[in-house]
Write an enzyme that holds these catalytic residues in place. Sequence first.
Site, PDB file in Angstrom:
ATOM      1  N   ASP A 278      48.165  46.828  50.528  1.00  0.00           N
ATOM      2  CA  ASP A 278      48.120  45.721  49.576  1.00  0.00           C
ATOM      3  C   ASP A 278      48.556  46.304  48.243  1.00  0.00           C
ATOM      4  O   ASP A 278      47.788  47.007  47.579  1.00  0.00           O
ATOM      5  CB  ASP A 278      46.726  45.108  49.467  1.00  0.00           C
ATOM      6  CG  ASP A 278      46.742  43.780  48.715  1.00  0.00           C
ATOM      7  OD1 ASP A 278      47.759  43.490  48.058  1.00  0.00           O
ATOM      8  OD2 ASP A 278      45.755  43.036  48.781  1.00  0.00           O
TER       9      ASP A 278
ATOM     10  N   ASP B 196      54.559  44.096  42.856  1.00  0.00           N
ATOM     11  CA  ASP B 196      54.038  44.073  44.222  1.00  0.00           C
ATOM     12  C   ASP B 196      55.057  44.630  45.202  1.00  0.00           C
ATOM     13  O   ASP B 196      54.770  45.524  46.006  1.00  0.00           O
ATOM     14  CB  ASP B 196      53.739  42.619  44.637  1.00  0.00           C
ATOM     15  CG  ASP B 196      52.303  42.200  44.394  1.00  0.00           C
ATOM     16  OD1 ASP B 196      51.405  43.021  44.549  1.00  0.00           O
ATOM     17  OD2 ASP B 196      52.102  41.032  44.045  1.00  0.00           O
TER      18      ASP B 196
ATOM     19  N   GLU C  28      51.597  43.198  52.500  1.00  0.00           N
ATOM     20  CA  GLU C  28      51.448  41.776  52.228  1.00  0.00           C
ATOM     21  C   GLU C  28      52.775  41.121  51.899  1.00  0.00           C
ATOM     22  O   GLU C  28      52.993  39.945  52.204  1.00  0.00           O
ATOM     23  CB  GLU C  28      50.482  41.600  51.045  1.00  0.00           C
ATOM     24  CG  GLU C  28      50.307  40.168  50.601  1.00  0.00           C
ATOM     25  CD  GLU C  28      49.389  40.026  49.407  1.00  0.00           C
ATOM     26  OE1 GLU C  28      49.031  38.883  49.090  1.00  0.00           O
ATOM     27  OE2 GLU C  28      49.049  41.046  48.785  1.00  0.00           O
TER      28      GLU C  28
ATOM     29  N   THR D  61      46.371  39.780  42.701  1.00  0.00           N
ATOM     30  CA  THR D  61      47.572  39.525  41.906  1.00  0.00           C
ATOM     31  C   THR D  61      47.321  38.489  40.817  1.00  0.00           C
ATOM     32  O   THR D  61      47.873  38.583  39.713  1.00  0.00           O
ATOM     33  CB  THR D  61      48.721  39.046  42.822  1.00  0.00           C
ATOM     34  OG1 THR D  61      48.882  39.973  43.893  1.00  0.00           O
ATOM     35  CG2 THR D  61      50.017  38.936  42.056  1.00  0.00           C
TER      36      THR D  61
ATOM     37  N   ASP E  22      43.938  43.512  52.814  1.00  0.00           N
ATOM     38  CA  ASP E  22      42.856  43.533  51.835  1.00  0.00           C
ATOM     39  C   ASP E  22      41.737  44.478  52.252  1.00  0.00           C
ATOM     40  O   ASP E  22      41.150  45.165  51.420  1.00  0.00           O
ATOM     41  CB  ASP E  22      42.229  42.134  51.680  1.00  0.00           C
ATOM     42  CG  ASP E  22      43.174  41.106  51.105  1.00  0.00           C
ATOM     43  OD1 ASP E  22      43.848  41.413  50.115  1.00  0.00           O
ATOM     44  OD2 ASP E  22      43.229  39.985  51.636  1.00  0.00           O
TER      45      ASP E  22
ATOM     46  N   ILE F 131      49.252  45.231  45.142  1.00  0.00           N
ATOM     47  CA  ILE F 131      48.390  44.885  44.007  1.00  0.00           C
ATOM     48  C   ILE F 131      47.439  43.800  44.492  1.00  0.00           C
ATOM     49  O   ILE F 131      47.799  42.623  44.516  1.00  0.00           O
ATOM     50  CB  ILE F 131      49.169  44.395  42.769  1.00  0.00           C
ATOM     51  CG1 ILE F 131      50.157  45.451  42.296  1.00  0.00           C
ATOM     52  CG2 ILE F 131      48.200  44.067  41.624  1.00  0.00           C
ATOM     53  CD1 ILE F 131      50.973  45.010  41.086  1.00  0.00           C
ATOM     54  N   ASP F 132      46.258  44.220  44.916  1.00  0.00           N
ATOM     55  CA  ASP F 132      45.257  43.239  45.306  1.00  0.00           C
ATOM     56  C   ASP F 132      44.767  42.513  44.062  1.00  0.00           C
ATOM     57  O   ASP F 132      44.669  43.106  42.984  1.00  0.00           O
ATOM     58  CB  ASP F 132      44.081  43.938  46.007  1.00  0.00           C
ATOM     59  CG  ASP F 132      43.084  42.950  46.559  1.00  0.00           C
ATOM     60  OD1 ASP F 132      43.486  42.078  47.347  1.00  0.00           O
ATOM     61  OD2 ASP F 132      41.894  43.035  46.204  1.00  0.00           O
TER      62      ASP F 132
END
Length: 376
Positions: free
Chosen positions: A153, A54, A79, A158, A298, A155-156
């Site tokens: 984001d 991330d 994020e 996670t 997001d 890695i949406d």
Amino acid sequence: MAALLKSLVGASEKSARIAQLCRQEEALFQLLIEEKTGTDKNKKFVQDFKTLADVLIQEVIKHDVGKEFPELHGHICGEESNQFENSLGETLEVQVCASQQDTASLLFTILDRNRPAAELLAAAIHQEVMLEDPALDAVALAIPPERLAIWIDPIDSTNQYIRGQASVAPIGGICPSGLCSALVLIGAYDRSSGDPVLGVINEPFFREDPLTHRWQGVYHWGVSYQGTSLSSLRRPPLRPEPSVVLSSSETPAIQRALRPLYGERLRFASGAGYKMLCVILGLAEAYVLSEGSTFKWDSCAPHAILRALGGGMVDLEAALQAWRAGQRGALPELTYHQPAGGAVGAERWANRGGLVAFMHREHLEVVVATLATAAL
């Protein structure tokens, strides 16, 4: 504009490769996980994790795009905090250094002196991504970068990325969970109006090669600016049997209200970005979320693509208020430039009123009209 769009797509491709690399090295992947705490913790999950993947992806995007467009410096946000604590208890600042060797040295410290892993990641971070996409090259729309800001984001979903289930069977074309819902999301918005204008969604885990067992990805993009709309995708048509996609934790009241509209075609899936992508791809006509559990990072990229295709994303609470007041015109859409008053940490950027993502106005109106009169 073509240069900025191409830069964001290129950054998403590099990011996808880093995500794939981290996930394919299981021992490394276990080493990389640390738990989110305090004001950075997403309240939706009992355990919500931040991975080094991330943080690396976010910093790679900031570095690569910021280097090419210095006017965006200070306006590329994501994020993740770039502070990372390794298993030795050392707190370090993750960043892309000037050279591959310097980045490897930093990662060597972060990764508990794991030199092979550090060098592998540094090579991926400093690789040059070559794009061959005629549709991207053909984009000729001028948007001054200094008018934009970017939400990332890295890695949406996670939670699903960590679980890594690769063989989840889809229901009605939608996977209820699994690695496919882990996406890279990069969205640009107008600093003044807050409107989303450009979005890139990258699916790093789109398909697993049956021979090499390596993952193959795919990306989608869209631009919506001053009446001009462009996208790598076609607008999906209206379907005779529409469906809606929800979170598995959506309230029973919302589910009861929507069931007469959709019958057995209430679908459930993980990952906010993935559910929005399902609407973009025409796998669902709407995504309804009644809680404030998603964030600007997001929704910005999917929202921009939806707008480019003729859809959109409204603030559910504000839309219901407008509908009940007899205001049936343009319902209030999400914006991305102002933090929520009185909130702290990640909650400053929550979509606090919930949302409805839609492709066709007809479905938005049916959903809002139904929920406006339901006992919620």
